[in-house]
Design an enzyme around this catalytic site. Structure first.
Site, mmCIF file in Angstrom:
data_model
loop_
_atom_site.group_PDB
_atom_site.id
_atom_site.type_symbol
_atom_site.label_atom_id
_atom_site.label_comp_id
_atom_site.label_asym_id
_atom_site.label_seq_id
_atom_site.Cartn_x
_atom_site.Cartn_y
_atom_site.Cartn_z
ATOM 1 N N GLY A 48 0.791 -1.232 0.000
ATOM 2 C CA GLY A 48 0.000 0.000 0.000
ATOM 3 C C GLY A 48 0.822 1.280 0.000
ATOM 4 N N ASP A 107 -5.725 1.606 10.505
ATOM 5 C CA ASP A 107 -7.134 1.370 10.829
ATOM 6 C C ASP A 107 -7.212 1.003 12.306
ATOM 7 O OD1 ASP A 107 -9.760 0.638 10.975
ATOM 8 O OD2 ASP A 107 -9.684 -0.894 9.422
ATOM 9 N N LYS A 135 -7.772 6.120 10.190
ATOM 10 C CA LYS A 135 -9.199 5.936 10.502
ATOM 11 C C LYS A 135 -9.432 6.170 11.995
ATOM 12 C CE LYS A 135 -10.524 2.779 6.834
ATOM 13 N NZ LYS A 135 -11.092 1.432 6.606
ATOM 14 N N PHE A 156 -14.579 1.599 4.095
ATOM 15 C CA PHE A 156 -13.525 0.951 3.329
ATOM 16 C C PHE A 156 -13.173 1.812 2.131
ATOM 17 C CE2 PHE A 156 -11.259 -2.008 0.667
ATOM 18 C CZ PHE A 156 -10.427 -2.599 1.598
ATOM 19 N N VAL A 157 -11.985 2.378 2.158
ATOM 20 C CA VAL A 157 -11.581 3.330 1.116
ATOM 21 C C VAL A 157 -10.533 2.719 0.176
ATOM 22 C CG1 VAL A 157 -12.120 5.424 2.404
ATOM 23 C CG2 VAL A 157 -9.903 4.358 2.709
ATOM 24 N N ASP A 163 -6.005 -0.747 -1.713
ATOM 25 C CA ASP A 163 -6.651 -1.644 -2.674
ATOM 26 C C ASP A 163 -7.884 -2.319 -2.123
ATOM 27 O OD1 ASP A 163 -5.229 -3.453 -0.859
ATOM 28 O OD2 ASP A 163 -5.707 -5.006 -2.325
HETATM 29 P P1 IMP Z 1 -4.861 -2.202 10.756
HETATM 30 O O1 IMP Z 1 -3.992 -3.296 11.288
HETATM 31 O O2 IMP Z 1 -6.301 -2.444 11.086
HETATM 32 O O3 IMP Z 1 -4.404 -0.840 11.167
HETATM 33 O O4 IMP Z 1 -4.805 -2.328 9.166
HETATM 34 C C1 IMP Z 1 -3.821 -1.715 8.412
HETATM 35 C C2 IMP Z 1 -3.752 -2.264 7.002
HETATM 36 O O5 IMP Z 1 -5.037 -2.697 6.541
HETATM 37 C C3 IMP Z 1 -3.322 -1.188 6.030
HETATM 38 O O6 IMP Z 1 -1.921 -1.161 5.868
HETATM 39 C C4 IMP Z 1 -4.058 -1.556 4.755
HETATM 40 O O7 IMP Z 1 -3.292 -2.472 3.992
HETATM 41 C C5 IMP Z 1 -5.303 -2.251 5.235
HETATM 42 N N1 IMP Z 1 -6.491 -1.357 5.283
HETATM 43 C C6 IMP Z 1 -7.089 -0.813 6.383
HETATM 44 N N2 IMP Z 1 -8.154 -0.067 6.047
HETATM 45 C C7 IMP Z 1 -8.230 -0.109 4.690
HETATM 46 C C8 IMP Z 1 -9.130 0.493 3.741
HETATM 47 O O8 IMP Z 1 -10.084 1.225 4.060
HETATM 48 N N3 IMP Z 1 -8.865 0.226 2.428
HETATM 49 C C9 IMP Z 1 -7.839 -0.571 2.020
HETATM 50 N N4 IMP Z 1 -6.986 -1.144 2.881
HETATM 51 C C10 IMP Z 1 -7.176 -0.929 4.207
#
Ligand code: IMP
Length: 183
Positions: A48, A107, A135, A156-157, A163
């Site tokens: 990403g 996120d 987020k 979800f963006v 992606d």
């Molecule tokens: P976390 O562990 O929940 O913070 O997730 C982080 C990872 O989830 C990011 O590096 C992204 O690859 C993916 N991710 C989280 N939210 C989104 C979204 O809204 N769109 C696409 N990928 C996301």
């Protein structure tokens, strides 16, 4: 591609490519100032962060080095699995180095919390985080983020590296994916 090319697939548009680029320039200037005279290593989290890493590093006026890590995240779904695995490790020994982790989005912060703990154990001189998007849930994470591009709603963006099932990373704008695309 931009939002016009996939207009039927987006529920809403959050940031245009131009807004993203303007913000990236601001953050690059801040990083230039903060790391003046130091030897900075940018660590991008694949896949990403490819877009932000490419734009951020080129917007900077000072030297930096780059390395990459790949860790498991959502797979093809839209919910965090909480399962984190290193798929590709750094090529660089970061002991004693000034390290800035470059992320696409935070996120839940689960992925990042694991990564930071792992990198910290390698004894860098400093370890900071830059994320292009954040987020709401990330605010309650224990991980302290030094540079944030934009805050996003809890949706979800896609776009600018983000992606869904491997697609939309090359979308220059950033928007919420329409539910009919994944339901
Ligand atoms: P976390 O562990 O929940 O913070 O997730 C982080 C990872 O989830 C990011 O590096 C992204 O690859 C993916 N991710 C989280 N939210 C989104 C979204 O809204 N769109 C696409 N990928 C996301």
């Amino acid at each position: 591609m931009d939002a016009n090319d996939v207009s039927g697939e987006l529920a809403s548009l959050h940031y245009t490519g131009a807004e993203v680029q303007a913000r990236v320039k601001e953050i690059a200037a801040q990083i230039d100032a903060d790391y003046e005279g130091r030897r900075l290593l940018l660590v991008g989290v694949l896949s990403g962060a490819v877009m932000i890493m490419a734009d951020l590093s080129r917007a900077m006026k000072s030297h930096c080095e780059m390395d990459w890590m790949a860790i498991s995240s959502y797979g093809a779904g839209t919910q965090s699995s909480g399962v984190v695995r290193i798929l590709k490790d750094l090529n660089t020994n970061i002991e004693g180095r000034d390290v800035l982790v470059v992320e696409d989005i935070i996120d839940t912060g689960l992925t990042l919390a694991y990564l930071i703990q792992n990198l910290q154990s390698r004894k860098p001189a400093s370890l900071e985080i830059m994320t292009m998007f954040r987020k709401p849930e990330a605010l309650s994470s224990s991980v302290k983020v030094r540079y944030v591009g934009f805050d996003l709603p809890n949706e979800f963006v896609v776009g600018y590296g983000l992606d869904y099932a491997g697609r939309y990373r090359n979308l220059t704008d950033v928007g919420t994916l329409a539910p009919h695309v994944y339901s």
